[in-house]
Design an enzyme around this catalytic site. Structure first.
Site, PDB file in Angstrom:
ATOM      1  N   ASP A  40      -4.169  81.977 -79.539  1.00 10.72           N
ATOM      2  CA  ASP A  40      -4.836  80.698 -79.342  1.00 10.72           C
ATOM      3  C   ASP A  40      -6.063  80.904 -78.453  1.00 10.72           C
ATOM      4  O   ASP A  40      -5.935  81.417 -77.340  1.00 10.72           O
ATOM      5  CB  ASP A  40      -3.849  79.731 -78.668  1.00 10.72           C
ATOM      6  CG  ASP A  40      -4.293  78.298 -78.816  1.00 10.72           C
ATOM      7  OD1 ASP A  40      -5.292  78.052 -79.516  1.00 10.72           O
ATOM      8  OD2 ASP A  40      -3.634  77.413 -78.246  1.00 10.72           O
ATOM      9  N   CYS A  80      -8.376  73.891 -82.615  1.00 14.97           N
ATOM     10  CA  CYS A  80      -7.020  74.259 -83.053  1.00 14.97           C
ATOM     11  C   CYS A  80      -6.537  73.497 -84.280  1.00 14.97           C
ATOM     12  O   CYS A  80      -6.228  74.106 -85.302  1.00 14.97           O
ATOM     13  CB  CYS A  80      -6.001  74.002 -81.953  1.00 14.97           C
ATOM     14  SG  CYS A  80      -6.365  74.832 -80.429  1.00 14.97           S
ATOM     15  N   HIS A 141       1.051  72.185 -83.422  1.00 15.72           N
ATOM     16  CA  HIS A 141      -0.143  71.356 -83.203  1.00 15.72           C
ATOM     17  C   HIS A 141      -0.681  70.687 -84.467  1.00 15.72           C
ATOM     18  O   HIS A 141      -1.890  70.481 -84.609  1.00 15.72           O
ATOM     19  CB  HIS A 141      -1.262  72.172 -82.528  1.00 15.72           C
ATOM     20  CG  HIS A 141      -2.159  71.324 -81.667  1.00 15.72           C
ATOM     21  ND1 HIS A 141      -3.230  71.805 -80.973  1.00 15.72           N
ATOM     22  CD2 HIS A 141      -2.136  69.987 -81.412  1.00 15.72           C
ATOM     23  CE1 HIS A 141      -3.829  70.824 -80.326  1.00 15.72           C
ATOM     24  NE2 HIS A 141      -3.182  69.701 -80.575  1.00 15.72           N
ATOM     25  N   ASP A 347      -7.028  81.591 -83.642  1.00 14.00           N
ATOM     26  CA  ASP A 347      -7.347  80.372 -84.406  1.00 14.00           C
ATOM     27  C   ASP A 347      -8.834  80.031 -84.423  1.00 14.00           C
ATOM     28  O   ASP A 347      -9.302  79.348 -85.325  1.00 14.00           O
ATOM     29  CB  ASP A 347      -6.486  79.170 -83.960  1.00 14.00           C
ATOM     30  CG  ASP A 347      -6.663  78.818 -82.494  1.00 14.00           C
ATOM     31  OD1 ASP A 347      -7.327  79.584 -81.757  1.00 14.00           O
ATOM     32  OD2 ASP A 347      -6.136  77.768 -82.074  1.00 14.00           O
ATOM     33  N   LYS A 372     -15.622  78.341 -78.888  1.00 15.67           N
ATOM     34  CA  LYS A 372     -14.740  77.239 -79.288  1.00 15.67           C
ATOM     35  C   LYS A 372     -15.506  75.922 -79.315  1.00 15.67           C
ATOM     36  O   LYS A 372     -16.302  75.646 -78.418  1.00 15.67           O
ATOM     37  CB  LYS A 372     -13.590  77.139 -78.287  1.00 15.67           C
ATOM     38  CG  LYS A 372     -12.646  75.984 -78.544  1.00 15.67           C
ATOM     39  CD  LYS A 372     -11.451  76.028 -77.614  1.00 15.67           C
ATOM     40  CE  LYS A 372     -10.484  74.891 -77.916  1.00 15.67           C
ATOM     41  NZ  LYS A 372      -9.303  74.921 -77.044  1.00 15.67           N
TER      42      LYS A 372
END
Ligand SMILES: *[C@@H]1O[C@H](CO)[C@@H](O)[C@H](O)[C@H]1NC(C)=O
Ligand SMILES: *[C@@H]1O[C@H](CO)[C@@H](O)[C@H](O)[C@H]1NC(C)=O
Ligand SMILES: *[C@@H]1O[C@H](CO)[C@@H](O)[C@H](O)[C@H]1NC(C)=O
Length: 589
Positions: A40, A80, A141, A347, A372
């Site tokens: 992650d 995510c 998630h 991810d 991200k």
């Protein structure tokens, strides 16, 4: 006569049964076990095998050395929830309604009603039908419930997993008491401020009334206090009790830790993975091990604290690597190595803006720009991709062609002898020909890079060319000025005042300019106009394949709904710990 018929039927039944069993097991022998490991928020620049010389990741490096390393492995989203949706469905998240139109890009709580829709078919579901025992250990998630606390309509068990042990939600800083909140901190601050103002106002009103200075009736004061209390609760219940609601561990359909303790949960996940492999060593299994590492809060495991040369973040990466070593060792110990395909990825890219007390707490994306939350820039979406299957894949192989996390689905489905759903668009491609070296070209000519439901960029790897063009139609506006990243807001926005539109788009050839520094122009690129035209045509063709679907990330679907809250004990007094029910938790599974 009757008797004969019965006998005959009995015989054929027995015979076909035997045939089925033998045929079945012969077939199963040819089906490899599948171990998918997803980190992650890990950056591609955090790993030794992708060029890091400070952090030690010997176990991941070994996977790469003994297998195939993909250098242009692309995630379908830089957050995510949508990235994992694409991974599970092999479809751009906009196709399943999991792409957000608002500033909330991921599922925020266990008690939201949005999630992976019922009619999406995951690869786990197909592998289950092909005789695999399927397990998800770790982070999900992708939602839990639709209409009540236990309908579990988005839960992993509904989506093809026989076994689930882990976090229906995710790890966030709020799971460790004492750290600054990660969940809408601005809104929380505003609500807190509003509550303080209301509280003070009410207090002065009451004091003023008592002193006989203010001519307001007690009824009015009562009514105002009631409204004030409601306002307070609307902040306190979802946010003040956040850890209790969301930092939970489920085992199949039951909540068993509420809230969990991070280091203990991390050990439990590892142990669960090893147990799952041991339980299923005789049959083909699919294990999706989905790390809560290296998301914040960073690990405080004493075995790794202070060991890396890169602070607490480095320690967390090294702990993750150690866990991978433990899992792959168990495969080796059980002599399953040659019939197990191991895959490792992240991810999306590392979180550049993640900082605590002046220290970097997010990952490093190497030479790639952004991270991200930035769906167009390479740093947000280019992630590690490693495959190992001894005796099948040539060791020490590197593949530079564009590949996608969405490719895992068709790849494992083909290995399991299954067929892809035919009633929908599947965006991934079977990677076996590339991995086996039977072809040297990726089947992906175009890839679409979405931020929420907004298309930010498109990649084109023209046939018969080594070039990889990328056109950015929309880019996030970095802040403060001069930074790469949105440090003032922690995450970049996908739309609105947080972005800049480009017409003509910003064009790069990332095969020679991976850091996206040199914008191509008609002067520097003779085919400029043609490239822009081709990309535009691809966007139009892609848009024609999109349909209107229910929006899983709509305002209604993302808000916290008390009646959807997974809970052990009696709502709202949800609390339990695995240790307290040790005796009853005799696990036959
Ligand atoms: C290795 O990773 C650390 C932490 O993410 C980073 O700061 C450093 O720059 C990386 N080193 C290289 C050579 O990429
Ligand atoms: C696994 O495959 C490799 C390569 O083909 C071979 O050298 C090795 O002996 C095999 N191991 C087992 C346990 O079969
Ligand atoms: C799932 O159902 C929704 C709502 O009925 C529909 O719009 C969508 O096309 C369906 N998706 C698939 C893959 O069948």
């Amino acid at each position: 006569m009757d008797c004969f018929v019965i006998h005959w039927r009995f015989l054929t039944a027995v015979l076909s049964c035997c045939l089925l069993i033998s045929g079945g097991s012969a077939e199963n022998d040819s089906k490899p076990n599948i171990l998918l490991i997803m980190a992650d928020d890990l950056g591609i620049g955090d790993l030794g095998c992708y060029g890091n010389d400070t952090i030690r990741t010997p176990n991941i490096d070994r996977l790469a050395k003994e297998g195939v390393k993909l250098t242009q492995h692309i995630s379908a989203a830089a957050f995510c929830t949508p990235s994992r949706t694409a991974f599970m469905t092999s479809r751009y998240p906009i196709r399943s309604g999991m792409a957000s139109e608002s500033s909330v890009p991921v599922i925020l709580w266990n008690a939201a009603s949005g999630g992976l829709p019922n009619n999406e078919t995951t690869f786990a579901k197909i592998l289950q039908k092909q005789g695999y025992t399927t397990g998800l250990i770790g982070k999900w998630h992708l939602g839990v419930n639709c209409e009540n606390r236990t309908d579990h309509c988005h839960h992993p068990l509904y989506h093809g997993f026989d076994y689930f042990y882990g976090l229906p939600y995710t790890l966030v800083s709020d799971c460790r008491p004492g750290l600054p909140s990660e969940i809408m901190p601005k809104l929380q601050d505003e609500l807190l401020f509003l509550n303080q103002v209301i509280g003070l106002g009410l207090l002065s009103l009451i004091l003023g009334r008592l002193a006989g200075l203010l001519p307001v009736g007690w009824k009015v004061i009562g009514l105002l206090s009631f409204c004030g209390t409601l306002c307070f609760l609307s902040w306190y219940i979802p946010f003040g009790l956040f850890r209790q609601w969301n930092c939970i561990i489920m085992k199949n359909n039951d909540v068993i830790e509420q809230p969990f303790e991070i280091e203990e949960a991390s050990n439990d996940l590892l142990q669960e993975a090893i147990n799952f492999i041991e339980r299923n060593k005789e049959r083909p299994f699919l294990l999706y091990f989905s790390f809560m590492h290296v998301h914040t809060p960073l690990s405080e495991d004493k075995r790794f604290a202070g060991k890396s040369k890169y602070g607490q973040y480095g320690d967390t990466v090294e702990e993750m690597d150690w866990i991978i070593g433990e899992i792959t060792d168990s495969i080796k110990r059980l002599s399953l190595e040659n019939k197990t395909l191991v895959y490792f990825t992240s991810d999306h890219g590392g979180h550049l803006e993640s900082r605590q007390m002046g220290k970097q707490t997010g990952g490093w994306n190497g030479v790639y720009k952004g991270g991200k939350g930035m769906a167009g820039w390479e740093g947000g979406i280019r992630v590690p991709g490693i495959f190992k299957w001894p005796g099948v894949f040539q060791a020490e192989t590197t593949i530079n062609e564009p590949t996608s996390l969405m490719d895992i689905y068709p790849t494992v489905v083909s290995l399991a002898g299954g067929t892809l759903p035919e009633d929908r668009t599947i965006d991934g491609r079977n990677l076996m020909p590339l991995l086996l070296g039977r072809t040297h070209r990726s089947e992906h000519e175009f890839m679409f890079h979405y931020c929420g439901s907004y298309l930010h960029a498109v990649r084109w790897h023209p046939k018969n060319s080594d070039a990889v063009y990328k056109a950015h139609y929309v880019t996030p506006i970095f802040s403060p000025e001069g930074a790469v990243g949105c440090y003032n807001t922690r995450y970049c926005m996908c739309y609105g005042p947080g972005v800049m539109h480009h017409d003509p788009p910003l064009l790069f050839d990332i095969s020679v300019d991976p850091s996206e520094m040199h914008v191509l122009s008609p002067q520097t690129e003779p085919k400029y106009y043609n490239i822009i035209k081709q990309l535009q045509a691809a966007v139009e063709e892609h848009n024609n394949t999109l349909t209107d679907v229910p929006k899983q990330m709509s305002f209604y679907n993302v808000i916290w709904k008390p009646w959807l809250q997974p809970c052990c004990g009696t709502f709202p007094f949800c609390s339990c710990s695995k240790n307290s029910e040790m005796h009853s938790a005799d696990d036959p599974n």
